[in-house]
Design a protein around this motif. Structure first.
Motif, PDB file in Angstrom:
ATOM      1  N   CYS A 124       0.831  -1.217   0.000  1.00 56.31           N
ATOM      2  CA  CYS A 124       0.000   0.000   0.000  1.00 56.31           C
ATOM      3  C   CYS A 124       0.860   1.259   0.000  1.00 56.31           C
ATOM      4  O   CYS A 124       0.381   2.342  -0.280  1.00 56.31           O
ATOM      5  CB  CYS A 124      -0.998  -0.017   1.145  1.00 56.31           C
ATOM      6  N   THR A 160      -4.074   0.686   9.180  1.00 55.64           N
ATOM      7  CA  THR A 160      -3.979   2.147   9.231  1.00 55.64           C
ATOM      8  C   THR A 160      -5.026   2.746   8.293  1.00 55.64           C
ATOM      9  O   THR A 160      -5.520   2.058   7.395  1.00 55.64           O
ATOM     10  CB  THR A 160      -2.591   2.602   8.762  1.00 55.64           C
ATOM     11  N   GLN A 162      -4.432   4.669   5.975  1.00 59.24           N
ATOM     12  CA  GLN A 162      -3.819   4.597   4.647  1.00 59.24           C
ATOM     13  C   GLN A 162      -4.092   3.245   3.984  1.00 59.24           C
ATOM     14  O   GLN A 162      -4.445   3.184   2.805  1.00 59.24           O
ATOM     15  CB  GLN A 162      -2.317   4.819   4.788  1.00 59.24           C
ATOM     16  N   GLU A 165      -7.782   3.081   2.998  1.00 56.25           N
ATOM     17  CA  GLU A 165      -8.064   3.899   1.830  1.00 56.25           C
ATOM     18  C   GLU A 165      -7.587   3.174   0.564  1.00 56.25           C
ATOM     19  O   GLU A 165      -8.258   3.149  -0.463  1.00 56.25           O
ATOM     20  CB  GLU A 165      -7.387   5.276   1.976  1.00 56.25           C
ATOM     21  N   TRP A 166      -6.431   2.551   0.693  1.00 53.37           N
ATOM     22  CA  TRP A 166      -5.852   1.816  -0.428  1.00 53.37           C
ATOM     23  C   TRP A 166      -6.757   0.646  -0.832  1.00 53.37           C
ATOM     24  O   TRP A 166      -7.050   0.437  -2.008  1.00 53.37           O
ATOM     25  CB  TRP A 166      -4.469   1.317  -0.010  1.00 53.37           C
TER      26      TRP A 166
END
Ligand code: C2E
Ligand code: MG
Ligand code: MG
Ligand code: MG
Length: 284
Positions: A124, A160, A162, A165-166
């Motif tokens: 990611c 996370t 992140q 979102e990925w």
């Protein structure tokens, strides 16, 4: 004698430090070289529909054949790649090779075939990943196939924002998520909530417990859980007829393992695909 001891200890520490740093830099270089010299190749292991026995998809498994050391297990070089931030280049190399392996054989792939790729949470962080996977999907006419990324829960996974979102972006691109090695990690249920996978791969550790006389309550509850969460179940590491019979009786969606087929190099896998497509096996 105290001085002699101190000298001995400091020499030992120095030696150990030298060995460790030497090992660290050399393993990094050897792996970098393996990637740039394309010593790492994808192997392919098919998996099958539980009810009909027809081929449903395949998983890509990285194989490294070092010119001197021979085959190195992914259980060794994947963690090494993660440690040295080489997961991005490694995954890119594999995706390029998958494309070249199959571009000429793509007509053999039935519609709806699942193409499963193991990824690490580190993927990611790779800015090229989405472009690479889109490129691969386009070349493999992925509109008609399904790309699945397998995320292991074997190692602690830091969910996370992140990473979330990925994964959401992948899902928007029609890529599904499978939670791999289910049951071997620590917080299975939390991962299901966080990753929202479509597939759950039951680890071979559970499958190997299935036998005529052993206690199957654990594997049974894992299957029940997956069904209740409306996840598709893939049983991995299926090795015996008794396991097949049991999993079939439990309506497990897909099965994968040496009983059906080992991971194969591209050429052999394409031969096998040709057989599967021309003469699909009938249900037992
Ligand atoms: P995994 O994704 O859970 O893959 C299943 C492993 O079980 C593979 O080991 C496969 O060869 C093996 N296997 C398949 N059927 C059977 C069976 O019937 N019995 C037994 N005993 N084993 C079976 P492999 O290829 O050594 O890979 C080990 C792990 O390394 C994989 O576990 C995966 O987590 C990781 N890995 C492999 N390739 C990649 C990759 O390209 N990227 C990433 N990030 N991880 C990878
Ligand atoms: Mg896997
Ligand atoms: Mg697994
Ligand atoms: Mg595994």
């Amino acid at each position: 004698s105290l001085i002699a001891f101190a000298v001995l200890v400091s020499t030992l520490c120095g030696y150990l430090f030298w060995r460790l740093t030497g090992h660290f830099t050399s393993s990094l270089m050897v792996l970098q070289q393996a990637i740039s010299q394309r010593q790492i190749h994808p192997f392919y292991q098919p998996f099958f529909q539980g009810d009909t026995g027809k081929i449903a998809g395949f998983e890509v498994l990285a194989r490294w054949k070092h010119p001197v050391y021979g085959y190195v297990s992914p259980d060794i070089f994947i963690p090494l790649a993660e440690q040295h931030n080489l997961i991005g280049p490694l995954t890119r190399l594999l995706m390029q090779q998958i494309t070249t392996d199959f571009q000429k054989a793509i007509h053999l792939f039935p519609d709806g075939l699942y193409i499963c790729i193991n990824i690490s949470a580190q993927n990611c962080l790779d800015p090229h990943f989405e472009m690479d996977i889109n490129d691969m999907m386009r070349k493999l006419e992925a509109k008609k196939r399904h790309i699945v990324v397998e995320v292991t829960e074997r190692h602690p996974l830091h969910v996370t924002p992140q990473l979330n979102e990925w994964l959401a972006a992948l899902r928007r691109a029609n890529i599904s998520v499978a939670l791999d090695d289910f049951g071997t990690g620590y917080s299975n249920l939390a991962y299901i909530c966080a990753l929202q996978p479509e597939f759950l791969k039951i680890d071979k550790m559970f499958v190997s417990q299935i036998d005529n006389n052993t206690d199957t309550r654990l594997v049974e509850s894992v299957i029940d859980l997956a069904k209740k969460m409306r996840l598709k179940v893939i049983a991995e590491g299926v090795e015996t007829q008794a396991q097949v019979d049991y999993l079939r009786a439990k309506n497990v969606d897909f099965m994968q393992g040496y009983f059906f087929c080992r991971p194969l190099p591209a050429e052999d896998f394409i031969k096998r695909m040709r057989l599967e497509v021309s003469a699909p096996p009938s249900p037992a």
